[in-house]
Design a protein around this motif. Structure first.
Motif, PDB file in Angstrom:
ATOM      1  N   ASP A  33     -54.273 -14.119 -22.141  1.00 20.39           N
ATOM      2  CA  ASP A  33     -53.871 -12.821 -22.379  1.00 20.39           C
ATOM      3  C   ASP A  33     -53.745 -12.428 -20.968  1.00 20.39           C
ATOM      4  N   ALA A  34     -54.609 -13.280 -20.107  1.00 18.42           N
ATOM      5  CA  ALA A  34     -55.155 -12.837 -19.360  1.00 18.42           C
ATOM      6  C   ALA A  34     -53.439 -13.020 -17.877  1.00 18.42           C
ATOM      7  N   VAL A  35     -52.783 -13.783 -18.768  1.00 15.08           N
ATOM      8  CA  VAL A  35     -50.818 -14.408 -17.724  1.00 15.08           C
ATOM      9  C   VAL A  35     -50.684 -12.765 -17.555  1.00 15.08           C
ATOM     10  N   THR A  36     -50.096 -12.066 -16.522  1.00 18.15           N
ATOM     11  CA  THR A  36     -49.080 -11.395 -16.578  1.00 18.15           C
ATOM     12  C   THR A  36     -48.166 -12.064 -16.001  1.00 18.15           C
ATOM     13  N   VAL A  37     -47.338 -12.920 -16.277  1.00 19.21           N
ATOM     14  CA  VAL A  37     -46.122 -13.332 -15.623  1.00 19.21           C
ATOM     15  C   VAL A  37     -45.110 -14.543 -16.890  1.00 19.21           C
ATOM     16  N   PRO A  38     -44.416 -14.091 -17.071  1.00 21.53           N
ATOM     17  CA  PRO A  38     -43.548 -14.876 -18.715  1.00 21.53           C
ATOM     18  C   PRO A  38     -44.291 -16.531 -18.686  1.00 21.53           C
ATOM     19  N   THR A  39     -44.493 -16.698 -19.588  1.00 24.38           N
ATOM     20  CA  THR A  39     -45.382 -18.110 -20.281  1.00 24.38           C
ATOM     21  C   THR A  39     -45.000 -18.645 -21.170  1.00 24.38           C
ATOM     22  N   LEU A  40     -44.359 -20.032 -21.311  1.00 19.28           N
ATOM     23  CA  LEU A  40     -44.395 -20.739 -22.730  1.00 19.28           C
ATOM     24  C   LEU A  40     -45.200 -20.859 -23.363  1.00 19.28           C
ATOM     25  N   VAL A  41     -45.398 -21.599 -24.262  1.00 21.31           N
ATOM     26  CA  VAL A  41     -46.397 -22.144 -24.926  1.00 21.31           C
ATOM     27  C   VAL A  41     -45.795 -23.227 -25.901  1.00 21.31           C
ATOM     28  N   VAL A  42     -46.048 -24.367 -25.780  1.00 21.87           N
ATOM     29  CA  VAL A  42     -45.358 -25.098 -27.207  1.00 21.87           C
ATOM     30  C   VAL A  42     -45.976 -25.791 -27.369  1.00 21.87           C
ATOM     31  N   GLN A  43     -46.123 -25.521 -28.779  1.00 28.01           N
ATOM     32  CA  GLN A  43     -47.584 -25.924 -29.677  1.00 28.01           C
ATOM     33  C   GLN A  43     -47.386 -26.627 -30.565  1.00 28.01           C
ATOM     34  N   GLY A  44     -48.060 -27.685 -31.702  1.00 29.60           N
ATOM     35  CA  GLY A  44     -48.402 -28.228 -32.882  1.00 29.60           C
ATOM     36  C   GLY A  44     -48.369 -27.310 -34.345  1.00 29.60           C
ATOM     37  N   GLU A  45     -47.512 -27.111 -34.966  1.00 25.27           N
ATOM     38  CA  GLU A  45     -47.119 -26.699 -36.619  1.00 25.27           C
ATOM     39  C   GLU A  45     -48.986 -27.116 -36.404  1.00 25.27           C
ATOM     40  N   SER A  46     -49.165 -27.528 -36.713  1.00 23.52           N
ATOM     41  CA  SER A  46     -50.940 -28.357 -36.739  1.00 23.52           C
ATOM     42  C   SER A  46     -51.383 -28.518 -36.494  1.00 23.52           C
ATOM     43  N   ASP A  47     -51.996 -27.985 -34.956  1.00 19.80           N
ATOM     44  CA  ASP A  47     -52.909 -27.865 -33.940  1.00 19.80           C
ATOM     45  C   ASP A  47     -54.013 -27.559 -34.476  1.00 19.80           C
ATOM     46  N   PRO A  48     -55.227 -28.073 -34.745  1.00 14.26           N
ATOM     47  CA  PRO A  48     -56.378 -28.145 -35.215  1.00 14.26           C
ATOM     48  C   PRO A  48     -57.413 -27.208 -34.423  1.00 14.26           C
ATOM     49  N   PHE A  49     -56.331 -27.110 -32.811  1.00 17.08           N
ATOM     50  CA  PHE A  49     -56.764 -25.958 -31.748  1.00 17.08           C
ATOM     51  C   PHE A  49     -56.761 -25.141 -32.180  1.00 17.08           C
ATOM     52  N   GLY A  50     -55.739 -24.426 -32.919  1.00 16.24           N
ATOM     53  CA  GLY A  50     -55.304 -23.398 -33.468  1.00 16.24           C
ATOM     54  C   GLY A  50     -53.712 -23.156 -32.949  1.00 16.24           C
ATOM     55  N   GLN A  51     -53.534 -21.924 -33.323  1.00 13.40           N
ATOM     56  CA  GLN A  51     -52.025 -21.563 -33.068  1.00 13.40           C
ATOM     57  C   GLN A  51     -52.040 -20.169 -31.885  1.00 13.40           C
ATOM     58  N   PRO A  52     -51.978 -19.484 -31.051  1.00 15.13           N
ATOM     59  CA  PRO A  52     -51.759 -18.280 -29.869  1.00 15.13           C
ATOM     60  C   PRO A  52     -51.271 -17.547 -30.711  1.00 15.13           C
ATOM     61  N   GLU A  53     -51.488 -16.339 -30.240  1.00 12.73           N
ATOM     62  CA  GLU A  53     -50.310 -15.520 -30.449  1.00 12.73           C
ATOM     63  C   GLU A  53     -49.746 -15.039 -29.575  1.00 12.73           C
ATOM     64  N   SER A  54     -47.823 -15.295 -29.834  1.00 10.62           N
ATOM     65  CA  SER A  54     -47.240 -14.543 -29.056  1.00 10.62           C
ATOM     66  C   SER A  54     -47.168 -12.460 -28.499  1.00 10.62           C
ATOM     67  N   ALA A  55     -46.741 -13.148 -28.008  1.00 10.43           N
ATOM     68  CA  ALA A  55     -46.576 -11.446 -27.143  1.00 10.43           C
ATOM     69  C   ALA A  55     -45.504 -11.113 -26.014  1.00 10.43           C
ATOM     70  N   HIS A  56     -45.730  -9.291 -25.581  1.00 13.20           N
ATOM     71  CA  HIS A  56     -44.666  -9.871 -24.321  1.00 13.20           C
ATOM     72  C   HIS A  56     -45.033 -10.326 -23.102  1.00 13.20           C
ATOM     73  N   LEU A  57     -44.155 -10.920 -22.913  1.00 11.32           N
ATOM     74  CA  LEU A  57     -43.263 -12.219 -21.553  1.00 11.32           C
ATOM     75  C   LEU A  57     -44.333 -13.727 -22.131  1.00 11.32           C
ATOM     76  N   ARG A  58     -44.751 -13.695 -23.249  1.00 13.21           N
ATOM     77  CA  ARG A  58     -45.120 -15.115 -24.415  1.00 13.21           C
ATOM     78  C   ARG A  58     -44.768 -15.448 -25.417  1.00 13.21           C
ATOM     79  N   GLU A  59     -43.859 -16.795 -24.483  1.00 16.69           N
ATOM     80  CA  GLU A  59     -42.754 -16.734 -25.624  1.00 16.69           C
ATOM     81  C   GLU A  59     -43.494 -18.609 -26.535  1.00 16.69           C
ATOM     82  N   ILE A  60     -43.625 -18.391 -27.681  1.00 19.96           N
ATOM     83  CA  ILE A  60     -44.669 -19.721 -28.690  1.00 19.96           C
ATOM     84  C   ILE A  60     -43.281 -20.915 -29.211  1.00 19.96           C
ATOM     85  N   ALA A  61     -42.588 -21.834 -28.783  1.00 16.42           N
ATOM     86  CA  ALA A  61     -42.493 -22.623 -29.388  1.00 16.42           C
ATOM     87  C   ALA A  61     -42.992 -23.204 -30.519  1.00 16.42           C
ATOM     88  N   ARG A  62     -43.054 -23.022 -31.688  1.00 17.50           N
ATOM     89  CA  ARG A  62     -43.620 -24.345 -32.468  1.00 17.50           C
ATOM     90  C   ARG A  62     -42.841 -25.325 -32.931  1.00 17.50           C
TER      91      ARG A  62
END
Length: 206
Positions: free
Chosen positions: A144-173
């Protein structure tokens, strides 16, 4: 492929350069806590970035260079990372916009240092939102502290959890878990397409 030893306040780090045909930016990618720069998702992201015209430096933190598997404290990782980025910005990437990124622990470092390092974007592979089974110990504020465009590539069954999407943050599951090994070509494609999108306005400014 060039390799360089880079001095940091916490010992030498290593950087491995992968050049694009025409460099429009530089991307620094860091490894996970117990892994190295040969992780499949890092290799895939490197391939996607160079296809998008972005030079990539894979960064090996000082504790790994020294042969230790246990990661250094977060503050040391961040200081070493910023020391590397400062040197690479003149040694390999002079005049180019810089992006930060990495997998797991390396993604956290990229987020924490993005502002201080003047990164224009952040690429997170398998961001560890919380330790497995401990959702109360969230690291979401680092994202959440990042203020520039961010891409998060996340495994759908990642036991470390799922990040939330937000303005400037794209989640690729992607299919799979924290290792992100199930769709390697997909990672390359997602990274390449995202970099093209966020760098196009900067290309026009240049």
């Amino acid at each position: 492929m060039n390799r360089a030893e880079i001095d940091t306040p916490h010992g030498p780090a290593f950087a491995e350069l992968h050049c694009a045909a025409e460099g429009r930016a530089g991307l620094l990618l860091g490894h996970g806590a117990g892994g190295g720069i040969s992780a499949p998702d890092l290799v895939a992201a490197t391939r996607g970035a160079t296809a998008a015209g972005v030079h990539v430096a894979l960064i090996e933190q000082p504790y790994r260079v020294a042969g230790r598997r246990a990661p250094a404290p977060a503050a040391q990782l961040d200081v070493a990372w910023l020391a590397v980025s400062r040197q690479l910005s003149t040694m390999w990437f002079e005049g180019l916009p810089l992006l930060f990124g990495g997998r797991s622990s390396g993604a956290r470092v990229a987020c924490r240092t993005a502002e201080a390092g003047e990164a224009v974007g952040v690429v997170c592979l398998a961001f560890p939102v919380h330790p497995p089974g401990k959702p109360d110990k969230t690291r979401q504020p680092e994202l959440d502290a990042v203020t520039v465009p961010t891409l998060v590539v996340q495994g759908e069954s990642d036991p470390f959890g799922q990040p939330e999407s937000a303005h400037l943050r794209e989640i690729a599951r992607m299919p799979g878990d924290h290792s992100l090994k199930k769709d390697i070509p997909g990672i390359s494609r997602v990274v390449e397409e995202w970099l093209h999108r966020i760098l196009r306005p900067l290309d026009q400014l240049g």
